[in-house]
Design an enzyme around this catalytic site. Structure first.
Site, PDB file in Angstrom:
ATOM      1  N   CYS A   9       0.857  -1.190   0.000  1.00 27.28           N
ATOM      2  CA  CYS A   9       0.000   0.000   0.000  1.00 27.28           C
ATOM      3  C   CYS A   9       0.890   1.236   0.000  1.00 27.28           C
ATOM      4  O   CYS A   9       1.833   1.311   0.786  1.00 27.28           O
ATOM      5  CB  CYS A   9      -0.887  -0.024   1.248  1.00 27.28           C
ATOM      6  SG  CYS A   9      -1.984   1.395   1.366  1.00 27.28           S
TER       7      CYS A   9
ATOM      8  N   HIS B  57      -8.855  -3.972  -2.377  1.00 23.42           N
ATOM      9  CA  HIS B  57      -7.917  -3.192  -1.552  1.00 23.42           C
ATOM     10  C   HIS B  57      -8.329  -1.709  -1.542  1.00 23.42           C
ATOM     11  O   HIS B  57      -8.407  -1.087  -0.479  1.00 23.42           O
ATOM     12  CB  HIS B  57      -6.497  -3.375  -2.111  1.00 23.42           C
ATOM     13  CG  HIS B  57      -5.450  -2.565  -1.410  1.00 23.42           C
ATOM     14  ND1 HIS B  57      -4.387  -3.134  -0.740  1.00 23.42           N
ATOM     15  CD2 HIS B  57      -5.281  -1.215  -1.279  1.00 23.42           C
ATOM     16  CE1 HIS B  57      -3.640  -2.171  -0.221  1.00 23.42           C
ATOM     17  NE2 HIS B  57      -4.149  -0.999  -0.549  1.00 23.42           N
ATOM     18  N   GLU B  58      -8.611  -1.174  -2.735  1.00 23.23           N
ATOM     19  CA  GLU B  58      -8.967   0.256  -2.820  1.00 23.23           C
ATOM     20  C   GLU B  58     -10.320   0.523  -2.173  1.00 23.23           C
ATOM     21  O   GLU B  58     -10.498   1.524  -1.483  1.00 23.23           O
ATOM     22  CB  GLU B  58      -8.975   0.725  -4.280  1.00 23.23           C
ATOM     23  CG  GLU B  58      -7.640   0.621  -5.000  1.00 23.23           C
ATOM     24  CD  GLU B  58      -6.468   1.173  -4.206  1.00 23.23           C
ATOM     25  OE1 GLU B  58      -6.645   2.119  -3.411  1.00 23.23           O
ATOM     26  OE2 GLU B  58      -5.355   0.624  -4.360  1.00 23.23           O
TER      27      GLU B  58
ATOM     28  N   HIS C 218     -10.187   0.955   1.515  1.00 25.44           N
ATOM     29  CA  HIS C 218      -9.761   2.288   1.952  1.00 25.44           C
ATOM     30  C   HIS C 218     -10.963   3.203   2.184  1.00 25.44           C
ATOM     31  O   HIS C 218     -10.917   4.081   3.051  1.00 25.44           O
ATOM     32  CB  HIS C 218      -8.865   2.947   0.891  1.00 25.44           C
ATOM     33  CG  HIS C 218      -7.416   2.573   0.988  1.00 25.44           C
ATOM     34  ND1 HIS C 218      -6.653   2.860   2.095  1.00 25.44           N
ATOM     35  CD2 HIS C 218      -6.581   1.958   0.109  1.00 25.44           C
ATOM     36  CE1 HIS C 218      -5.414   2.433   1.896  1.00 25.44           C
ATOM     37  NE2 HIS C 218      -5.335   1.876   0.700  1.00 25.44           N
TER      38      HIS C 218
HETATM   39 ZN   LIG Z   1      -3.662   1.001  -0.102  1.00 24.02          ZN
END
Ligand SMILES: [Zn+2]
Length: 176
Positions: free
Chosen positions: A98, A140-141, A144
């Site tokens: 990340c 993953h995004e 966030h």
């Molecule tokens: Zn990330």
């Protein structure tokens, strides 16, 4: 919109981001900054909170397979107010990193297939069905946008192991 990369320890990375109601010029500018910063740091995805904005938006580039085991990255894609669903049960474990947690790479277990519904830069809805590592990038995004980092998915033993590293990252980037 001010746009500089935020690092582990910054409270913005733990916020639940708000849906975007109007795609303003400011948001379009932020998207340009996101793509520029993602590319500058050799990332394949970046979410708005990583530049200090708690809104539901991320950008990414797809890995595209070429012949002879080579690959390239696609043109950047924009996801506004994305919604992910996981119609298949299969899970895979692969390495992730990340940009907000520099130099830390660990294997994370995630579904190997995802359906994404989102709005594009013009506000038009689209749907994608994605597998492989490209699916992982979307998950993953999207994490966030819910204040979740990839390290949260690690088992208790590994999380304990990386605590000193995280403390170092926090210390190093606090002053920026
Ligand atoms: Zn990330």
């Amino acid at each position: 919109m001010l746009a500089s990369l935020r690092y582990y320890g910054d409270p913005i990375l733990r916020k639940i981001c708000k849906p975007i109601t109007v795609i303003t010029n400011e948001i379009r500018q932020l998207i340009q900054s996101m793509i520029a910063i993602m590319d500058k740091h050799d990332g394949v995805g970046l979410a708005a909170p990583q530049l200090g904005h708690d809104i539901r938006l991320f950008v990414l580039r797809n890995y595209v397979d070429l012949e002879n085991d080579k690959w390239k990255l696609s043109e950047p894609r924009v996801y506004i107010n994305p919604k992910l669903s996981f119609p298949r049960k299969n899970q895979v474990k692969e390495e992730e990193g990340c940009l907000s947690i520099p130099k830390l790479f660990y294997k994370v277990t995630r579904p190997d297939f995802v359906v994404v519904k989102a709005l594009d830069l013009s506000g038009n809805p689209f749907t994608e069905k994605i597998d492989g590592y490209n699916a992982r990038v979307r998950m993953h995004e999207n994490d966030h946008l819910n204040g979740v980092l990839f390290i949260d998915h690690l088992d208790a033993k590994t999380r304990k192991e990386i605590k000193p590293l995280l403390r170092e990252i926090k210390k190093k980037y606090q002053s920026i």
